[in-house]
Design an enzyme around this catalytic site. Structure first.
Site, PDB file in Angstrom:
ATOM      1  N   HIS A 101       0.831  -1.204   0.000  1.00  0.00           N
ATOM      2  CA  HIS A 101       0.000   0.000   0.000  1.00  0.00           C
ATOM      3  C   HIS A 101       0.862   1.250   0.000  1.00  0.00           C
ATOM      4  CE1 HIS A 101       1.031  -0.463   4.236  1.00  0.00           C
ATOM      5  NE2 HIS A 101       0.761   0.820   4.396  1.00  0.00           N
ATOM      6  N   ASP A 103       0.534   5.011   1.918  1.00  0.00           N
ATOM      7  CA  ASP A 103      -0.210   5.480   3.087  1.00  0.00           C
ATOM      8  C   ASP A 103      -1.328   6.461   2.721  1.00  0.00           C
ATOM      9  OD1 ASP A 103       1.198   3.997   5.000  1.00  0.00           O
ATOM     10  OD2 ASP A 103       2.717   5.556   5.279  1.00  0.00           O
ATOM     11  N   HIS A 257       4.646   0.178   0.222  1.00  0.00           N
ATOM     12  CA  HIS A 257       5.397  -0.591   1.214  1.00  0.00           C
ATOM     13  C   HIS A 257       4.532  -1.707   1.782  1.00  0.00           C
ATOM     14  CE1 HIS A 257       3.543   2.808   3.297  1.00  0.00           C
ATOM     15  NE2 HIS A 257       3.473   2.040   4.367  1.00  0.00           N
ATOM     16  N   ARG A 272       4.938   6.544  13.633  1.00  0.00           N
ATOM     17  CA  ARG A 272       4.971   7.159  12.310  1.00  0.00           C
ATOM     18  C   ARG A 272       4.465   8.597  12.387  1.00  0.00           C
ATOM     19  NH1 ARG A 272       0.826   4.856   8.031  1.00  0.00           N
ATOM     20  NH2 ARG A 272      -0.372   6.716   8.509  1.00  0.00           N
TER      21      ARG A 272
END
Ligand SMILES: [Fe+2]
Length: 311
Positions: A101, A103, A257, A272
């Site tokens: 995907h 983000d 990723h 994150r």
């Protein structure tokens, strides 16, 4: 200003098409301007960059560093762990990122950069893979590039969590789903976006895609599988084995990723912080658009990723 104490960052490529390790930098909100410029240039060139030994960072310093790359933004639906911008990525959470995907692509101006810091790492496994979606596009045969250029896709945060996490407890899944999809988003993006800084074209797909606009389920799935297979080719990827204190930063506009879910029940905790992106445009100049809701709702703190829907 003396240069005697200034160490130039070292940049060591890890993969041929994506990934470099940066040495000689202590990340934080006080990095000199020229170092920030070098980090940013390395990020655009290598798509994902890695820093070892950044154990000194906490949530506040992580966010302060993020501010040097842009405006930190909150996840549109998932609350942060620090009441500000640091999102917790925890192995005991209801959902894992073991799907390719990009983000937050279910909103138009999804994050430009994601900065991920490892707090607790498992004794084995739990690696993360990144794929270069620009080289994936460039490597397509010309007829497929032309086809991709002409397509648009619908991205949503509504998907089948039970299918993604067959081993998750039903209560954990239900709870995660309730938070993650507290607002249901639907956004139309071009399948090929033109990078606002490098001008490169890249494939904009990933697991938030529901279908290709204008196609029925079977045709859409066949095309998505076709393009996604080019993104996931091993030559296009890099794999990182985390140590505590590592930081990875990726250009979320030119990568996908995948967090490998193979560390059994061992704890894996990352933080994150994402930096605001811009509304993608396709090769024809047409921007992405939010279909529903009418606007991205305000998060508990700050501004939400993707809140900007103007081209
Ligand atoms: Fe992710």
């Amino acid at each position: 200003m003396t240069t005697a104490t200034t160490t130039l960052p070292t940049i060591t490529k890890i993969g041929g098409r994506i990934g470099a390790e940066i040495g000689g930098v202590r990340l934080g909100g006080d990095l000199p301007e020229e170092t920030v410029a070098e980090v940013r240039a390395a990020l655009l060139a290598h798509k994902v960059i890695f820093f070892r030994g950044q154990d000194h960072l906490d949530e506040a310093a992580h966010e302060a560093f993020a501010q040097l790359l842009g405006t930190p933004v909150a996840h549109p639906t998932v609350p942060s762990v620090d009441g500000r911008y640091a999102l917790g990525i925890d192995s005991h959470h209801g959902a894992r990122a073991n799907q390719w995907h990009t983000d937050v692509t279910f909103v138009p101006a999804y994050p430009a950069f994601s900065i991920l810091r490892a707090v607790t790492v498992p004794p084995y496994g739990g690696n993360t893979l990144w794929a270069n979606t620009a080289t994936a596009y460039a490597g397509l045969p010309e007829p497929l590039r032309a086809l991709a250029d002409s397509l648009r896709a619908l991205h949503s945060n509504e998907y089948d969590y039970a299918a993604v996490r067959p081993d998750a407890l039903p209560e954990a899944l239900a709870q995660y789903r309730e938070v993650f999809t507290s607002t249901s988003f639907l956004t139309e993006h071009p399948v090929v976006r033109v990078h606002p800084e490098t001008g490169e074209r890249s494939l904009l797909l990933g697991n938030f895609v529901q279908r290709i606009a204008g196609l029925t389920g079977r045709d859409s799935r066949a095309l998505l599988d076709l393009f996604q297979a080019h993104i996931e080719r091993p030559e296009n990827t890099v794999r990182w084995q985390w140590r505590a204190g590592d930081v990875a930063i990726w250009d979320n506009r030119a990568t996908q990723h995948y967090g490998v879910d193979d560390s059994d029940e061992h704890e894996r905790t990352l933080r994150r912080v994402t930096v605001d992106g811009d509304v993608p445009v396709g090769p024809d100049g047409a921007p992405s658009r939010l279909i529903s809701p009418e606007t991205v709702p305000a998060p508990a703190f700050g501004i939400a990723s993707g809140a900007s829907t103007a081209a």
